[in-house]
Design an enzyme around this catalytic site. Sequence first.
Site, PDB file in Angstrom:
ATOM      1  N   LYS A  69       5.301  -2.797  -5.344  1.00 31.61           N
ATOM      2  CA  LYS A  69       5.509  -3.333  -6.692  1.00 31.61           C
ATOM      3  C   LYS A  69       6.839  -2.869  -7.274  1.00 31.61           C
ATOM      4  CE  LYS A  69       0.527  -3.310  -7.510  1.00 31.61           C
ATOM      5  NZ  LYS A  69      -0.573  -2.654  -8.231  1.00 31.61           N
ATOM      6  N   SER A  80       2.819   1.150  -9.833  1.00 30.46           N
ATOM      7  CA  SER A  80       1.643   2.011  -9.809  1.00 30.46           C
ATOM      8  C   SER A  80       0.471   1.249  -9.238  1.00 30.46           C
ATOM      9  CB  SER A  80       1.331   2.508 -11.220  1.00 30.46           C
ATOM     10  OG  SER A  80       0.428   3.579 -11.181  1.00 30.46           O
ATOM     11  N   ASP A  81      -0.416   1.972  -8.584  1.00 31.28           N
ATOM     12  CA  ASP A  81      -1.621   1.352  -8.057  1.00 31.28           C
ATOM     13  C   ASP A  81      -2.723   2.397  -8.032  1.00 31.28           C
ATOM     14  OD1 ASP A  81      -2.476  -1.295  -6.685  1.00 31.28           O
ATOM     15  OD2 ASP A  81      -3.411   0.269  -5.487  1.00 31.28           O
ATOM     16  N   SER A  82      -3.953   1.942  -8.168  1.00 32.84           N
ATOM     17  CA  SER A  82      -5.079   2.859  -8.049  1.00 32.84           C
ATOM     18  C   SER A  82      -6.206   2.146  -7.327  1.00 32.84           C
ATOM     19  CB  SER A  82      -5.533   3.358  -9.421  1.00 32.84           C
ATOM     20  OG  SER A  82      -5.903   2.286 -10.246  1.00 32.84           O
ATOM     21  N   ALA A 103      -1.448   6.159  -7.650  1.00 30.77           N
ATOM     22  CA  ALA A 103      -0.095   6.421  -7.156  1.00 30.77           C
ATOM     23  C   ALA A 103       0.927   5.826  -8.108  1.00 30.77           C
ATOM     24  CB  ALA A 103       0.084   5.815  -5.761  1.00 30.77           C
TER      25      ALA A 103
END
Length: 196
Positions: A55, A71-73, A109
């Site tokens: 991203k 960001s990713d979760s 993250a």
Amino acid sequence: MKLILASQSASRRAMLEAAGVPFAAQPAHVDEAAAKATLAGLAPRDLADALAELKALKVSQREPQALVLGSDSLVALEDGTILDKPESREQAAAHLARMSGGRHDIVSAAVIAEGGRAVWRHVDRAKLLVRPLSSAFIEAYLDAEWPAIAGCVGCFRIEGPGVQLFSRIEGSQFTVLGMPLLPLLSFLRERGVLLA
């Protein structure tokens, strides 16, 4: 230095706004399903990191002079299964039933890209103990929260009624909300986006 959040996440925007971070938001428009298929087999930590980087890099290519935050979760069950965002109310009910009474991880993250390359990253993990959930509770919860939780991994908004799912949470609330905020703020101070 300009900061761009490569996300449409209301939770991530709210965290940055509440912390007083100046930023613009620009969605990355990443095909997450295709990316996850390509990255299949990665450990949850590495998958969240790779998606956050994807991203950040996508928007950084369009905005090379800015710091771009991706960001990713994700939620990883005890057996290693990774839960995606539910695609239907029925799938959300199945996710909640599967999580009921178990201990799971949420991995969040954040990656900063500049000039088309990653220059900073941080991955954090929180442990979630989901209390045993009755089917009546799951249905009442979804009556109140669906479709608002359709975009939420784990089918909850911790800042709302989703907190009722848990008997214990170990780790940073920011990680649970979807971004390791404190390490990010430290980096932004180093780069002069925020005052030291």
